[in-house]
Scaffold this motif. Structure first.
Motif, PDB file in Angstrom:
ATOM      1  N   HIS A  22     -16.744 -25.943 -16.935  1.00  0.00           N
ATOM      2  CA  HIS A  22     -16.404 -25.174 -15.739  1.00  0.00           C
ATOM      3  C   HIS A  22     -16.533 -23.667 -15.974  1.00  0.00           C
ATOM      4  N   ILE A  23     -16.674 -23.262 -17.242  1.00  0.00           N
ATOM      5  CA  ILE A  23     -16.690 -21.840 -17.583  1.00  0.00           C
ATOM      6  C   ILE A  23     -18.119 -21.333 -17.682  1.00  0.00           C
ATOM      7  N   ASP A  24     -18.406 -20.280 -16.945  1.00  0.00           N
ATOM      8  CA  ASP A  24     -19.699 -19.610 -16.995  1.00  0.00           C
ATOM      9  C   ASP A  24     -19.574 -18.441 -17.976  1.00  0.00           C
ATOM     10  N   VAL A  25     -20.263 -18.510 -19.110  1.00  0.00           N
ATOM     11  CA  VAL A  25     -20.127 -17.482 -20.141  1.00  0.00           C
ATOM     12  C   VAL A  25     -20.603 -16.110 -19.664  1.00  0.00           C
ATOM     13  N   ASP A  26     -21.369 -16.084 -18.583  1.00  0.00           N
ATOM     14  CA  ASP A  26     -21.793 -14.798 -18.023  1.00  0.00           C
ATOM     15  C   ASP A  26     -20.658 -14.106 -17.278  1.00  0.00           C
ATOM     16  N   ARG A  27     -19.581 -14.847 -17.004  1.00  0.00           N
ATOM     17  CA  ARG A  27     -18.474 -14.300 -16.216  1.00  0.00           C
ATOM     18  C   ARG A  27     -17.175 -14.263 -17.023  1.00  0.00           C
ATOM     19  N   ILE A  28     -17.331 -14.015 -18.327  1.00  0.00           N
ATOM     20  CA  ILE A  28     -16.192 -13.819 -19.227  1.00  0.00           C
ATOM     21  C   ILE A  28     -16.279 -12.415 -19.793  1.00  0.00           C
ATOM     22  N   GLY A  29     -15.194 -11.660 -19.705  1.00  0.00           N
ATOM     23  CA  GLY A  29     -15.172 -10.302 -20.236  1.00  0.00           C
ATOM     24  C   GLY A  29     -14.102 -10.126 -21.295  1.00  0.00           C
ATOM     25  N   PHE A  30     -14.377  -9.270 -22.269  1.00  0.00           N
ATOM     26  CA  PHE A  30     -13.410  -8.923 -23.311  1.00  0.00           C
ATOM     27  C   PHE A  30     -13.003  -7.463 -23.115  1.00  0.00           C
ATOM     28  N   TYR A  31     -11.687  -7.210 -23.051  1.00  0.00           N
ATOM     29  CA  TYR A  31     -11.166  -5.859 -22.832  1.00  0.00           C
ATOM     30  C   TYR A  31     -10.023  -5.643 -23.826  1.00  0.00           C
ATOM     31  N   ILE A  32     -10.286  -4.877 -24.882  1.00  0.00           N
ATOM     32  CA  ILE A  32      -9.339  -4.728 -25.976  1.00  0.00           C
ATOM     33  C   ILE A  32      -8.929  -3.267 -26.144  1.00  0.00           C
ATOM     34  N   GLY A  33      -7.615  -3.028 -26.228  1.00  0.00           N
ATOM     35  CA  GLY A  33      -7.097  -1.683 -26.390  1.00  0.00           C
ATOM     36  C   GLY A  33      -6.726  -1.387 -27.837  1.00  0.00           C
ATOM     37  N   LEU A  85     -10.842  -0.032 -25.153  1.00  0.00           N
ATOM     38  CA  LEU A  85     -10.160   1.101 -24.534  1.00  0.00           C
ATOM     39  C   LEU A  85      -9.333   1.840 -25.580  1.00  0.00           C
ATOM     40  N   ILE A  86      -9.435   3.151 -25.605  1.00  0.00           N
ATOM     41  CA  ILE A  86      -8.665   3.961 -26.541  1.00  0.00           C
ATOM     42  C   ILE A  86      -7.814   4.927 -25.731  1.00  0.00           C
ATOM     43  N   THR A  87      -6.600   4.515 -25.420  1.00  0.00           N
ATOM     44  CA  THR A  87      -5.694   5.328 -24.608  1.00  0.00           C
ATOM     45  C   THR A  87      -4.302   5.372 -25.234  1.00  0.00           C
ATOM     46  N   ALA A  88      -4.273   5.556 -26.559  1.00  0.00           N
ATOM     47  CA  ALA A  88      -3.019   5.698 -27.302  1.00  0.00           C
ATOM     48  C   ALA A  88      -2.080   4.516 -27.052  1.00  0.00           C
ATOM     49  N   CYS A  89      -0.797   4.811 -26.814  1.00  0.00           N
ATOM     50  CA  CYS A  89       0.215   3.754 -26.737  1.00  0.00           C
ATOM     51  C   CYS A  89       0.008   2.798 -25.566  1.00  0.00           C
ATOM     52  N   SER A  90      -0.706   3.231 -24.557  1.00  0.00           N
ATOM     53  CA  SER A  90      -0.886   2.388 -23.370  1.00  0.00           C
ATOM     54  C   SER A  90      -2.150   1.534 -23.437  1.00  0.00           C
ATOM     55  N   ALA A  91      -2.887   1.588 -24.552  1.00  0.00           N
ATOM     56  CA  ALA A  91      -4.205   0.956 -24.613  1.00  0.00           C
ATOM     57  C   ALA A  91      -4.181  -0.539 -24.300  1.00  0.00           C
ATOM     58  N   GLY A  92      -3.238  -1.273 -24.883  1.00  0.00           N
ATOM     59  CA  GLY A  92      -3.176  -2.710 -24.629  1.00  0.00           C
ATOM     60  C   GLY A  92      -2.860  -3.022 -23.179  1.00  0.00           C
ATOM     61  N   THR A  93      -1.923  -2.251 -22.606  1.00  0.00           N
ATOM     62  CA  THR A  93      -1.571  -2.460 -21.204  1.00  0.00           C
ATOM     63  C   THR A  93      -2.712  -2.056 -20.282  1.00  0.00           C
ATOM     64  N   GLU A  94      -3.400  -0.974 -20.630  1.00  0.00           N
ATOM     65  CA  GLU A  94      -4.561  -0.551 -19.842  1.00  0.00           C
ATOM     66  C   GLU A  94      -5.649  -1.623 -19.878  1.00  0.00           C
ATOM     67  N   ALA A  95      -5.796  -2.296 -21.021  1.00  0.00           N
ATOM     68  CA  ALA A  95      -6.783  -3.365 -21.132  1.00  0.00           C
ATOM     69  C   ALA A  95      -6.450  -4.515 -20.185  1.00  0.00           C
ATOM     70  N   ILE A  96      -5.152  -4.815 -20.067  1.00  0.00           N
ATOM     71  CA  ILE A  96      -4.733  -5.868 -19.141  1.00  0.00           C
ATOM     72  C   ILE A  96      -5.055  -5.461 -17.709  1.00  0.00           C
ATOM     73  N   ALA A  97      -4.762  -4.200 -17.381  1.00  0.00           N
ATOM     74  CA  ALA A  97      -5.039  -3.714 -16.026  1.00  0.00           C
ATOM     75  C   ALA A  97      -6.529  -3.733 -15.723  1.00  0.00           C
ATOM     76  N   GLY A 114      -5.990  -7.438 -24.267  1.00  0.00           N
ATOM     77  CA  GLY A 114      -4.904  -7.223 -25.215  1.00  0.00           C
ATOM     78  C   GLY A 114      -5.117  -5.984 -26.038  1.00  0.00           C
ATOM     79  N   GLY A 115      -4.435  -5.914 -27.178  1.00  0.00           N
ATOM     80  CA  GLY A 115      -4.543  -4.739 -28.023  1.00  0.00           C
ATOM     81  C   GLY A 115      -4.301  -5.064 -29.478  1.00  0.00           C
ATOM     82  N   THR A 116      -4.762  -4.175 -30.357  1.00  0.00           N
ATOM     83  CA  THR A 116      -4.567  -4.366 -31.788  1.00  0.00           C
ATOM     84  C   THR A 116      -4.662  -3.025 -32.507  1.00  0.00           C
ATOM     85  N   ASP A 117      -3.914  -2.909 -33.600  1.00  0.00           N
ATOM     86  CA  ASP A 117      -4.002  -1.739 -34.466  1.00  0.00           C
ATOM     87  C   ASP A 117      -3.492  -2.101 -35.854  1.00  0.00           C
ATOM     88  N   ALA A 118      -3.973  -1.379 -36.845  1.00  0.00           N
ATOM     89  CA  ALA A 118      -3.544  -1.581 -38.229  1.00  0.00           C
ATOM     90  C   ALA A 118      -3.207  -0.216 -38.821  1.00  0.00           C
TER      91      ALA A 118
END
Length: 266
Positions: A22-33, A85-97, A114-118
């Protein structure tokens, strides 16, 4: 490692994962903060260039923030947008938006967000926080080290990790067998337009207002998980949140807290 683990858990959205017919791989997006991704490793690579006169070609994958979105896209063979997305502390939330916007606009059916940092593994990040007066906690007692929204803040604690969610249209969600945990009703994005360390709170209030308006949440939320980093900025944030609740005459009891005392600031 945390990013890979979080991504694997999140993409267990169905018994067949992203191979669901049921999933069309052309209509999947990745948004990471992220805040810096691997950019802080550029210093080590610069030292290598100065010592040896050359760089390790493989390092570009480590320091380029875009790899956070493009690598999983390649691993799962998707052809939709892959954006970091690189928007400091809000990056993960901005990615969700952004993922929500992309779904609402009809660009994608599924948005992995979502978001990730090390931070801990990079000493330069610790020094950055130390350079900001009152930003880094010196409290040795773990239970007191980061006190969100406290009248006497001790400072923040930097940490690292990752969190990934899968957003989908209602029609697509019905076709997937994975557990549905929430509905994304609204979001807002804005800026204070002043000092990045000591915000005036206008942006916080505006973001909350925009989210309320989109969600039609006239009665207000039952819980707000705020930034709450354990610094003096918490008071400004709290004032903005309370002012917005009062402005909308929200009388419902609303709990305000932060998860950072448990997870650290990442």
């Amino acid at each position: 490692v945390a990013m890979a683990e979080a991504m694997s858990q999140a993409l267990a959205i169905d018994e067949s994962g992203l191979l669901n017919p049921h999933i069309d791989v052309d209509r999947i997006g990745f948004y990471i903060g992220t805040v810096l991704a691997g950019a802080s490793d550029i210093g080590a690579d610069q030292e290598m260039v100065l010592r040896r006169g050359r760089a390790d070609g493989r390092s570009i994958r480590k320091v380029d923030p875009q790899t956070l979105a493009s690598v999983p896209s390649r691993l799962w063979h998707t052809h939709g947008p892959a954006l970091t997305l690189i928007t400091a502390c809000s990056a993960g939330t901005e990615a969700i938006a952004l993922g929500g916007d992309q779904i609402r606009s009809g660009r994608v059916d599924i948005a992995i967000v979502g978001g990730t940092d090390a931070f801990i593994m990079r000493p330069i990040m610790v020094k950055y926080f130390e350079a900001l007066e009152g930003a880094l906690s010196k409290e040795e007692n773990p239970e007191e080290a980061l006190r969100a929204y406290d009248q006497n803040p001790t400072g923040t604690i930097i940490s690292e990790g990752a969190g990934i969610l899968v957003l989908a249209t209602e029609d697509m969600a019905r076709k997937l067998s994975g557990k549905k945990i929430a509905k994304l009703a609204g979001w807002g994005s804005s800026a204070d337009g002043e000092d990045p360390i000591k915000p005036n709170g206008i942006g916080t209030a505006k973001s909350l207002e925009l989210a309320f308006q989109m969600a039609g949440m006239l009665k207000g939320p039952g819980y707000i998980n705020g930034h709450g980093g354990g610094t003096h900025g918490d008071g400004i944030e709290l004032d903005s949140l309370l002012a917005t609740l009062i402005k909308y005459e929200i009388k419902k009891r609303t709990a305000i807290n932060s998860t950072k005392p448990s997870t650290g600031n990442m």
